[in-house]
Each structure stands twice: as structure tokens, then as C-alpha cells.
Design a protein around this motif. Structure first.
Motif, short mmCIF file in Angstrom:
data_model
loop_
_atom_site.label_atom_id
_atom_site.label_comp_id
_atom_site.label_asym_id
_atom_site.label_seq_id
_atom_site.Cartn_x
_atom_site.Cartn_y
_atom_site.Cartn_z
N ALA A 155 0.82 -1.25 0.11
CA ALA A 155 0.08 0.09 -0.02
C ALA A 155 0.94 1.25 0.11
CB ALA A 155 -1.04 -0.18 1.22
N GLU A 156 2.06 1.24 0.68
CA GLU A 156 2.94 2.28 0.70
C GLU A 156 3.36 2.66 -0.65
OE1 GLU A 156 7.18 3.70 2.95
OE2 GLU A 156 5.72 2.16 4.05
N ILE A 157 3.96 1.64 -1.29
CA ILE A 157 4.53 1.78 -2.69
C ILE A 157 3.48 2.03 -3.65
CG2 ILE A 157 5.52 0.56 -4.55
CD1 ILE A 157 7.08 -1.31 -2.28
N ALA A 158 2.32 1.82 -3.23
CA ALA A 158 0.86 1.84 -4.19
C ALA A 158 0.70 3.55 -4.23
CB ALA A 158 -0.22 1.45 -4.05
N ILE A 159 0.96 4.07 -3.15
CA ILE A 159 0.97 5.71 -3.05
C ILE A 159 1.97 6.47 -3.96
CG2 ILE A 159 1.01 7.64 -1.49
CD1 ILE A 159 -0.11 5.96 0.70
N ASP A 160 3.09 5.71 -3.74
CA ASP A 160 4.14 6.26 -4.62
C ASP A 160 3.98 6.11 -6.23
OD1 ASP A 160 5.54 6.85 -2.33
OD2 ASP A 160 6.98 5.25 -2.53
N ARG A 161 3.34 4.85 -6.48
CA ARG A 161 3.02 4.73 -8.04
C ARG A 161 1.98 5.62 -8.31
NH1 ARG A 161 -0.46 1.26 -10.18
NH2 ARG A 161 -1.35 0.22 -8.27
N ALA A 162 1.16 5.98 -7.41
CA ALA A 162 0.00 7.04 -7.96
C ALA A 162 0.58 8.50 -8.29
CB ALA A 162 -0.92 7.00 -6.65
N VAL A 163 1.85 8.82 -7.44
CA VAL A 163 2.28 10.17 -7.73
C VAL A 163 2.68 10.01 -8.87
CG1 VAL A 163 3.97 11.68 -6.97
CG2 VAL A 163 2.49 10.63 -5.10
N ALA A 164 3.52 8.85 -9.52
CA ALA A 164 4.30 8.85 -10.68
C ALA A 164 3.28 8.79 -11.79
CB ALA A 164 5.05 7.55 -10.57
N LEU A 165 2.15 7.84 -11.37
CA LEU A 165 1.29 7.98 -12.58
C LEU A 165 0.61 9.39 -12.84
CD1 LEU A 165 -0.80 4.58 -11.56
CD2 LEU A 165 0.43 4.84 -13.79
#
Length: 288
Positions: A155-165
Motif C-alpha cells: 500500500a505504501e508503494i502504491a501511493i508512490d506509484r500513484a504520484v508517478a502515474l
């Protein structure tokens, strides 16, 4: 989390010129920057190296990291410290290479380490402006995290991925990633803050209000949350609420970037209506 050079966004729906801030970067460089001392010599040395960097002397930390890598080029912890030192110096492309080397040097069966190094590499790519590489690296890191049976890490990495997306202009995918993060770890205030910011950017102010209220409950002393709450309020036509939220951001962290932005926003709002002063009654007139 590494800082990213996002351009300042504007919101056309604002009733006045409002240089809305970009999505905040959700993470620090993660807990690896503050590694706990352990019996493992490599981890003890990593903790020392990271502490040097964190103490405000990144040049010394960079020197230590480079010396360590020269001594043990195949050691993941050495590459890890080098990556953090390079990121602190602003050399994000080199930091990415260091974190990718750390991932390659990690034990293939240690999925948690693979996930963390992949995430750090992805955030370095994002900070360097390579959004597509960042999305790919963070997607891989999230898959590694899922393999560890660590949904909190995923979930923590998913937040980072959202910012990149979002940086890549893929808003719908970013919203999906944030939804996964919220559903997986509902107590992560940063996930709710980012969700509110994204909902506001997508002009869904009703949803944004619900999400920012949840973020505020989880992050009651976070100036970024107060700043976003005010932005949502002003776009919803609630000027008094906006002023109060922005003032809260200033009160919480007067020297912060959020406070400076809040002051800029408050200055654009017409001063609150002055209280009406009722004149005292006129003295009675003598009647003839």
C-alpha cells in the motif's frame, strides 16, 4: 521520499488566481534512512552512514558511502547508503542507479528488500523527471511487496506509484492506486490526503471534502493537510472555512513552505467584513 520537480499547477475553477500546489510527495526516503543498529555488521555500518547523511553533512556521508562501495562493491547496504547520499545531493539519476545496483545485489529470496530498493529507485527516477521509468520501477516494487505477504508495504508503494502515474498524466490509474492504498491501510493519512488532492484536481469536490476530513482526522497537525483543506473549501465557495484552514497551516508550521503558500492564498481573499459598529444613541433632545 525523494523530492520531485513537479510544476506548480493552476486551477481554472478558482474564483481568483490560485496557484494550487501539486500533489505532495507522500514519503520520506523511508525507514531505511534511519536503520536500527543490529548485530549485523553491514546493517550497523549502514545505520552509521545514514546517520551521517541525516545529521546535515551529506558530503561526508557521500564520501563514506563511496569508500564503502569501493571496498565492497557487491554489498546491497553499501549501494543503499550511496543512493541516499546521492539523492540528498540532488543527483537523482545516479541515486537511481545506486538503488538499482542495491536491488541487484540483494538476496533474490528477500522480496521485502527487493521491494524497498525498487521503490527507492522508482522515486529517484520520478525526481529525475523520468516518469515512465518511475511507474515501471514502482509497479515492480509493489509486486515484490505483495510477494512478501506485506500488504502495508504494498500500500505504501502504491501511493508512490500513484504520484508517478499522475505525473505521467494518468489520473484514472492514479486514483485506482490510491483507492487500493486506502482499502489496504485505511489508517494511512497520506493516502487520504493524496486522494483528496487528486479528487479536487478532478473537480470532484464532494469526494475531496470527505477524503480531506479523513486525512485531517489522521494527520491533525500536518500543515499540508490544512493547506489542502483550505483549497478544497475555497473552490467549494466556503471562504471562511478556507481562511481558517489556511491560517491553521500557518499556525502549525510558520516557517514551512505550506505556511508561505497559505499566506499567499489568504492575501488573495478579500478581508473579512468588518464588524458593524452601531453608533450610540443620540442624546435626547430637550423639548420646548
Amino acid at each position: 521520499m525523494l523530492l520531485s520537480p513537479f510544476a506548480v499547477l493552476t486551477m481554472q475553477a478558482a474564483p481568483f488566481e490560485l496557484p494550487i500546489q501539486p500533489l505532495p510527495i507522500p514519503r520520506r526516503d523511508r525507514a531505511e534512512q534511519n536503520a536500527e543498529p543490529t548485530e549485523d555488521a553491514a546493517l550497523r555500518r549502514l545505520a552509521t552512514c545514514l546517520a551521517t547523511i541525516a545529521s546535515g553533512n551529506p558530503a561526508e556521508g557521500l564520501g563514506q558511502a563511496r569508500s564503502w562501495v569501493a571496498q565492497e562493491p557487491g554489498l546491497a547496504e553499501a549501494r543503499h547508503c550511496l543512493g541516499v547520499a546521492l539523492s540528498q545531493s540532488g543527483d537523482y539519476p545516479a541515486a537511481r542507479r545506486a538503488f538499482e545496483a542495491a536491488r541487484s545485489s540483494a538476496e533474490p529470496t528477500n522480496a521485502a528488500a527487493l521491494a524497498r530498493y525498487g521503490a527507492l529507485a522508482g522515486n529517484s527516477a520520478l525526481a529525475a523527471g523520468d516518469t515512465e521509468a518511475a511507474v515501471a520501477l514502482l509497479s515492480g516494487a509493489e509486486a515484490d511487496a505483495l510477494a512478501t505477504q506485506r500488504p502495508d508495504l504494498a500500500a505504501e508503494i502504491a501511493i508512490d506509484r500513484a504520484v508517478a502515474l499522475l505525473s505521467a498524466g494518468r489520473e484514472a490509474e492514479a486514483a485506482s492506486a490510491l483507492q487500493y492504498a486506502r482499502e489496504t491501510n485505511a489508517e494511512d493519512g497520506q493516502a487520504w490526503l493524496l486522494s483528496a488532492t487528486l479528487s479536487r484536481r478532478m473537480n470532484d469536490l464532494e469526494r475531496a471534502q470527505i477524503q480531506i476530513e479523513r486525512a485531517a482526522a489522521l494527520l491533525p497537525r500536518d500543515p499540508a493537510t490544512a493547506l489542502e483543506a483550505g483549497t478544497i473549501a475555497i473552490l467549494s465557495g466556503r471562504e471562511d472555512a478556507a481562511r481558517k484552514s489556511w491560517q491553521s497551516a500557518i499556525d502549525l508550521a510558520p516557517q514551512s513552505a505550506e505556511a508561505e503558500t497559505a499566506r499567499t492564498y489568504i492575501a488573495q481573499i478579500a478581508p473579512a467584513a468588518a464588524e458593524v459598529q452601531v453608533p450610540p444613541p443620540a442624546p435626547p433632545q430637550d423639548t420646548p
